[in-house]
Design an enzyme around this catalytic site. Structure first.
Site, PDB file in Angstrom:
ATOM      1  N   HIS A 124       5.472  -3.683   2.939  1.00 21.51           N
ATOM      2  CA  HIS A 124       6.725  -3.368   2.268  1.00 21.51           C
ATOM      3  C   HIS A 124       7.668  -2.516   3.112  1.00 21.51           C
ATOM      4  CE1 HIS A 124       3.733  -0.280   0.894  1.00 21.51           C
ATOM      5  NE2 HIS A 124       4.701   0.523   1.301  1.00 21.51           N
ATOM      6  N   ASN A 179      -0.272   2.953  12.549  1.00 23.20           N
ATOM      7  CA  ASN A 179      -1.556   2.282  12.359  1.00 23.20           C
ATOM      8  C   ASN A 179      -1.880   1.383  13.543  1.00 23.20           C
ATOM      9  OD1 ASN A 179      -0.514   1.711   8.953  1.00 23.20           O
ATOM     10  ND2 ASN A 179      -1.610   3.488   9.755  1.00 23.20           N
ATOM     11  N   ARG A 200     -21.535  -7.585  11.056  1.00 22.33           N
ATOM     12  CA  ARG A 200     -21.572  -6.529  10.041  1.00 22.33           C
ATOM     13  C   ARG A 200     -21.141  -5.171  10.589  1.00 22.33           C
ATOM     14  NH1 ARG A 200     -27.517  -8.108   7.437  1.00 22.33           N
ATOM     15  NH2 ARG A 200     -26.974 -10.275   6.899  1.00 22.33           N
ATOM     16  N   CYS A 232      -4.819   3.850   2.628  1.00 22.29           N
ATOM     17  CA  CYS A 232      -4.034   2.615   2.708  1.00 22.29           C
ATOM     18  C   CYS A 232      -4.725   1.607   3.631  1.00 22.29           C
ATOM     19  CB  CYS A 232      -2.628   2.903   3.220  1.00 22.29           C
ATOM     20  SG  CYS A 232      -1.638   3.912   2.097  1.00 22.29           S
ATOM     21  N   ARG A 241      -4.444  -2.182   2.437  1.00 26.27           N
ATOM     22  CA  ARG A 241      -4.039  -2.583   1.089  1.00 26.27           C
ATOM     23  C   ARG A 241      -2.541  -2.435   0.886  1.00 26.27           C
ATOM     24  NH1 ARG A 241      -2.559   1.611  -2.013  1.00 26.27           N
ATOM     25  NH2 ARG A 241      -3.215   3.686  -1.342  1.00 26.27           N
ATOM     26  N   SER A 242      -1.934  -1.485   1.606  1.00 23.95           N
ATOM     27  CA  SER A 242      -0.526  -1.148   1.416  1.00 23.95           C
ATOM     28  C   SER A 242       0.024  -0.631   2.737  1.00 23.95           C
ATOM     29  CB  SER A 242      -0.404  -0.078   0.324  1.00 23.95           C
ATOM     30  OG  SER A 242       0.918   0.385   0.184  1.00 23.95           O
ATOM     31  N   ARG A 257       5.178   3.844  -7.339  1.00 21.12           N
ATOM     32  CA  ARG A 257       4.927   5.209  -7.816  1.00 21.12           C
ATOM     33  C   ARG A 257       5.880   6.235  -7.214  1.00 21.12           C
ATOM     34  NH1 ARG A 257       3.018   7.971  -3.701  1.00 21.12           N
ATOM     35  NH2 ARG A 257       2.214   6.747  -1.952  1.00 21.12           N
TER      36      ARG A 257
END
Length: 282
Positions: free
Chosen positions: A227, A197, A147, A166, A186-187, A21
């Site tokens: 990526h 992170n 949990r 993300c 996720r990305s 994107r």
């Protein structure tokens, strides 16, 4: 850290070029994983300078439960989220809101006007759930639970977010008196995002471990779409030439997580190589 350099090398060698994107292509690899032992030091990269101040302020912002960056930007001069905020500083219900005020529906009996006067009936009422405090409570009362999960993914709210999360879920696990944390992402932008992170969630794990009376254990990280933006390749190749140095030490004041401020985090022995500048893809 060698595990980070190994991640960079693997994606450069085995990734595939993809459009996305932002308009800047990436070299992408599916389902990358690494882990670090937090007893060996605080995992702040030494092969380039990572701005520790921004890492900690971002973590403290996540814990505030706000849908805007005014505290981060205007009060503390941290601008890492500016590109995803509107002109008034709002980013929508992303990490801070979902960590501390996760919205959900619960049935309640309410009173309403009927033909014969007030009647009672069940209705769905919007509530908010503090996932961080719940995780801390479980670590204190039921540390063997499988949990102890904090989720930052809410499909119903994606349209209200300036940038969908993300790093979407982290899970705490206790073993042998140590607190471990697994982050699912996720990305992941390997040059810019992943170093933040890694440091941010490691600091969170260390702070919560201290509050609940455990030792920091392992931080593990799975990145579904790992990526490298093509305009980051040269900088990362420069980083691969550098030798990792000894990791610094992070000391955190002995306070509950919700009482911590920036001055309660002390970084010692950080001697990184120079900054490598990477452009942010928005």
């Amino acid at each position: 850290m060698k595990v980070y350099l190994d991640l960079v090398k693997n994606v450069l060698e085995n990734g595939v070029r993809k459009e996305n994107r932002t308009g800047t292509d990436t070299i992408s690899s599916f389902a990358e994983f690494y882990k670090v032992d937090l007893s060996e030091g605080f995992p702040l990269l030494t092969t380039k300078k990572v701005f520790f101040r921004s890492v900690i302020f971002e973590l403290l912002w996540y814990l505030r439960g706000e849908d805007h960056i005014k505290w981060l930007r205007d009060e503390n001069n941290v601008h890492i989220w500016d590109a995803w905020a509107d002109e008034d500083g709002y980013v929508g219900p992303i990490y801070p809101v979902l960590w501390r005020k996760f919205p959900y529906l619960e049935k309640e009996v309410i009173q309403m006007e009927g033909n014969a006067g007030l009647i009672e009936r069940e209705a769905w009422v919007r509530k908010e759930f503090d996932q961080v405090q719940r995780a801390i409570e479980l670590l204190k009362t039921n540390p063997n639970s499988r949990r102890i999960v904090v989720s930052a993914w809410h499909p119903g709210l994606l349209g209200e977010m300036k940038l969908p999360p993300c790093h979407i879920m982290y899970i705490f696990n206790v073993a042998d008196g140590k607190l471990n944390c697994h982050l699912t992402q996720r990305s992941g932008d390997i040059a810019l995002g992943i170093p933040f992170n890694l440091a941010c969630y490691s600091a969170l794990t260390m702070a919560i471990a201290q509050e609940v009376g455990l030792e920091p254990g392992t931080f593990a990280h799975t990145i579904v779409d790992a990526h490298i933006y093509v305009n980051h390749v040269d900088g990362l190749k420069e980083q691969l030439k550098r030798e990792p140095k000894a990791l610094p030490t992070l000391k955190i004041a002995d306070k509950p997580v919700d009482e911590l401020g920036f001055d309660d985090f002390t970084l010692e022995g950080y001697d990184p190589d120079p900054v490598i500048k990477f452009e942010v893809a928005v």
